[in-house]
Motif scaffolding. Structure first.
Motif, PDB file in Angstrom:
ATOM      1  N   MET A   1      30.944 -27.612  -4.239  1.00 17.39           N
ATOM      2  CA  MET A   1      30.704 -28.997  -3.879  1.00 17.39           C
ATOM      3  C   MET A   1      29.783 -29.097  -2.668  1.00 17.39           C
ATOM      4  O   MET A   1      28.891 -29.914  -2.630  1.00 17.39           O
ATOM      5  N   LYS A   2      30.022 -28.263  -1.661  1.00 18.73           N
ATOM      6  CA  LYS A   2      29.215 -28.312  -0.449  1.00 18.73           C
ATOM      7  C   LYS A   2      27.762 -27.923  -0.727  1.00 18.73           C
ATOM      8  O   LYS A   2      26.848 -28.468  -0.141  1.00 18.73           O
ATOM      9  N   LYS A   3      27.572 -26.971  -1.617  1.00 17.97           N
ATOM     10  CA  LYS A   3      26.227 -26.535  -1.955  1.00 17.97           C
ATOM     11  C   LYS A   3      25.424 -27.686  -2.580  1.00 17.97           C
ATOM     12  O   LYS A   3      24.254 -27.871  -2.297  1.00 17.97           O
ATOM     13  N   ARG A   4      26.033 -28.476  -3.391  1.00 21.38           N
ATOM     14  CA  ARG A   4      25.366 -29.601  -4.041  1.00 21.38           C
ATOM     15  C   ARG A   4      24.971 -30.656  -2.999  1.00 21.38           C
ATOM     16  O   ARG A   4      23.904 -31.260  -3.088  1.00 21.38           O
ATOM     17  N   LYS A   5      25.797 -30.890  -2.017  1.00 24.32           N
ATOM     18  CA  LYS A   5      25.513 -31.887  -0.973  1.00 24.32           C
ATOM     19  C   LYS A   5      24.301 -31.461  -0.139  1.00 24.32           C
ATOM     20  O   LYS A   5      23.435 -32.273   0.168  1.00 24.32           O
ATOM     21  N   THR A   6      24.201 -30.183   0.195  1.00 23.01           N
ATOM     22  CA  THR A   6      23.048 -29.713   0.973  1.00 23.01           C
ATOM     23  C   THR A   6      21.765 -29.762   0.139  1.00 23.01           C
ATOM     24  O   THR A   6      20.686 -30.007   0.663  1.00 23.01           O
ATOM     25  N   ASP A   7      21.901 -29.530  -1.160  1.00 21.94           N
ATOM     26  CA  ASP A   7      20.729 -29.640  -2.039  1.00 21.94           C
ATOM     27  C   ASP A   7      20.189 -31.071  -2.052  1.00 21.94           C
ATOM     28  O   ASP A   7      18.975 -31.289  -2.000  1.00 21.94           O
ATOM     29  N   ILE A   8      21.073 -32.039  -2.134  1.00 16.80           N
ATOM     30  CA  ILE A   8      20.666 -33.443  -2.135  1.00 16.80           C
ATOM     31  C   ILE A   8      19.998 -33.814  -0.819  1.00 16.80           C
ATOM     32  O   ILE A   8      18.969 -34.490  -0.795  1.00 16.80           O
ATOM     33  N   ILE A   9      20.538 -33.333   0.290  1.00 16.17           N
ATOM     34  CA  ILE A   9      19.941 -33.610   1.602  1.00 16.17           C
ATOM     35  C   ILE A   9      18.554 -32.977   1.692  1.00 16.17           C
ATOM     36  O   ILE A   9      17.601 -33.602   2.159  1.00 16.17           O
ATOM     37  N   LEU A  10      18.416 -31.764   1.238  1.00 11.61           N
ATOM     38  CA  LEU A  10      17.125 -31.062   1.272  1.00 11.61           C
ATOM     39  C   LEU A  10      16.084 -31.779   0.412  1.00 11.61           C
ATOM     40  O   LEU A  10      14.940 -31.983   0.834  1.00 11.61           O
ATOM     41  N   ILE A  11      16.457 -32.194  -0.785  1.00 13.95           N
ATOM     42  CA  ILE A  11      15.539 -32.915  -1.666  1.00 13.95           C
ATOM     43  C   ILE A  11      15.125 -34.245  -1.040  1.00 13.95           C
ATOM     44  O   ILE A  11      13.956 -34.626  -1.089  1.00 13.95           O
ATOM     45  N   THR A  12      16.060 -34.942  -0.410  1.00 15.49           N
ATOM     46  CA  THR A  12      15.756 -36.209   0.254  1.00 15.49           C
ATOM     47  C   THR A  12      14.766 -36.006   1.393  1.00 15.49           C
ATOM     48  O   THR A  12      13.814 -36.775   1.547  1.00 15.49           O
ATOM     49  N   ILE A  13      14.951 -34.959   2.166  1.00 13.78           N
ATOM     50  CA  ILE A  13      14.037 -34.673   3.278  1.00 13.78           C
ATOM     51  C   ILE A  13      12.636 -34.352   2.750  1.00 13.78           C
ATOM     52  O   ILE A  13      11.634 -34.832   3.290  1.00 13.78           O
ATOM     53  N   ILE A  14      12.538 -33.582   1.686  1.00 16.57           N
ATOM     54  CA  ILE A  14      11.238 -33.238   1.108  1.00 16.57           C
ATOM     55  C   ILE A  14      10.529 -34.489   0.602  1.00 16.57           C
ATOM     56  O   ILE A  14       9.326 -34.681   0.818  1.00 16.57           O
ATOM     57  N   ILE A  15      11.251 -35.374  -0.051  1.00 15.31           N
ATOM     58  CA  ILE A  15      10.657 -36.620  -0.543  1.00 15.31           C
ATOM     59  C   ILE A  15      10.184 -37.485   0.611  1.00 15.31           C
ATOM     60  O   ILE A  15       9.082 -38.057   0.567  1.00 15.31           O
ATOM     61  N   LEU A  16      10.969 -37.595   1.668  1.00 15.95           N
ATOM     62  CA  LEU A  16      10.571 -38.394   2.836  1.00 15.95           C
ATOM     63  C   LEU A  16       9.319 -37.824   3.495  1.00 15.95           C
ATOM     64  O   LEU A  16       8.423 -38.571   3.884  1.00 15.95           O
ATOM     65  N   VAL A  17       9.235 -36.515   3.631  1.00 19.85           N
ATOM     66  CA  VAL A  17       8.046 -35.883   4.218  1.00 19.85           C
ATOM     67  C   VAL A  17       6.821 -36.157   3.353  1.00 19.85           C
ATOM     68  O   VAL A  17       5.734 -36.451   3.868  1.00 19.85           O
ATOM     69  N   ALA A  18       6.967 -36.112   2.036  1.00 22.61           N
ATOM     70  CA  ALA A  18       5.848 -36.384   1.143  1.00 22.61           C
ATOM     71  C   ALA A  18       5.379 -37.829   1.277  1.00 22.61           C
ATOM     72  O   ALA A  18       4.175 -38.098   1.334  1.00 22.61           O
ATOM     73  N   ILE A  19       6.303 -38.762   1.356  1.00 20.05           N
ATOM     74  CA  ILE A  19       5.941 -40.175   1.486  1.00 20.05           C
ATOM     75  C   ILE A  19       5.251 -40.438   2.821  1.00 20.05           C
ATOM     76  O   ILE A  19       4.216 -41.107   2.871  1.00 20.05           O
ATOM     77  N   ILE A  20       5.780 -39.894   3.891  1.00 16.47           N
ATOM     78  CA  ILE A  20       5.173 -40.074   5.220  1.00 16.47           C
ATOM     79  C   ILE A  20       3.783 -39.441   5.256  1.00 16.47           C
ATOM     80  O   ILE A  20       2.846 -40.015   5.799  1.00 16.47           O
ATOM     81  N   SER A  21       3.620 -38.276   4.661  1.00 20.45           N
ATOM     82  CA  SER A  21       2.308 -37.616   4.623  1.00 20.45           C
ATOM     83  C   SER A  21       1.290 -38.441   3.857  1.00 20.45           C
ATOM     84  O   SER A  21       0.135 -38.560   4.271  1.00 20.45           O
ATOM     85  N   TYR A  22       1.708 -39.025   2.756  1.00 20.04           N
ATOM     86  CA  TYR A  22       0.807 -39.859   1.966  1.00 20.04           C
ATOM     87  C   TYR A  22       0.305 -41.046   2.782  1.00 20.04           C
ATOM     88  O   TYR A  22      -0.897 -41.328   2.808  1.00 20.04           O
ATOM     89  N   PHE A  23       1.203 -41.747   3.466  1.00 24.64           N
ATOM     90  CA  PHE A  23       0.786 -42.899   4.261  1.00 24.64           C
ATOM     91  C   PHE A  23      -0.058 -42.491   5.462  1.00 24.64           C
ATOM     92  O   PHE A  23      -0.992 -43.183   5.837  1.00 24.64           O
ATOM     93  N   PHE A  24       0.220 -41.350   6.064  1.00 25.87           N
ATOM     94  CA  PHE A  24      -0.570 -40.850   7.179  1.00 25.87           C
ATOM     95  C   PHE A  24      -2.000 -40.555   6.732  1.00 25.87           C
ATOM     96  O   PHE A  24      -2.964 -40.960   7.371  1.00 25.87           O
ATOM     97  N   ILE A  25      -2.137 -39.863   5.607  1.00 20.52           N
ATOM     98  CA  ILE A  25      -3.465 -39.529   5.100  1.00 20.52           C
ATOM     99  C   ILE A  25      -4.218 -40.789   4.692  1.00 20.52           C
ATOM    100  O   ILE A  25      -5.404 -40.945   4.971  1.00 20.52           O
ATOM    101  N   SER A  26      -3.544 -41.723   4.049  1.00 21.00           N
ATOM    102  CA  SER A  26      -4.189 -42.974   3.630  1.00 21.00           C
ATOM    103  C   SER A  26      -4.671 -43.781   4.826  1.00 21.00           C
ATOM    104  O   SER A  26      -5.739 -44.377   4.791  1.00 21.00           O
ATOM    105  N   ALA A  27      -3.896 -43.811   5.880  1.00 20.78           N
ATOM    106  CA  ALA A  27      -4.241 -44.627   7.047  1.00 20.78           C
ATOM    107  C   ALA A  27      -5.407 -44.047   7.839  1.00 20.78           C
ATOM    108  O   ALA A  27      -6.253 -44.790   8.339  1.00 20.78           O
TER     109      ALA A  27
END
Length: 113
Positions: A1-27
């Protein structure tokens, strides 16, 4: 169960970094262009300002492309290529945008100089 929770957190962080990078490059790397460059066969053949309304004819033997600048936007008005995808692409005005005519090997690129 704990392993699945850390996977979700890691995936969320990767998605947030990708979104922030996209807006930074666009701006920071997009913006209004000031110059239009026309390349034919990978050679710069014309360069002109984007703020001056004018029509330019790009010719090479039987290949013809007509590039038009109007109201700070550039578009391919006409071409005698078979598919006319370059004409259908519409207008461009931001730094880094381009119109490409593959059959005639013509690239119209907007730059900020």
């Amino acid at each position: 169960m704990k392993k699945r929770k850390t996977d979700i957190i890691l995936i969320t962080i990767i998605i947030l970094v990708a979104i922030i990078s996209y807006f930074f490059i666009s701006a920071f790397f997009k913006g209004e262009g000031t110059t239009v460059q026309v390349f034919q066969n990978n050679k710069l053949v014309k360069e002109f300002p984007i703020n001056k309304d004018k029509t330019y004819e790009i010719k090479d033997k039987d290949k013809t492309n007509i590039v038009t600048v109007r109201s700070g936007k550039v578009f391919m008005k006409d071409a005698n290529c078979p598919d006319k995808l370059c004409v259908k692409q519409g207008s461009i005005s931001s730094n880094g945008e381009s119109i490409i005519c593959l059959p005639h090997r013509v690239i119209v690129k907007v730059t900020a100089r």
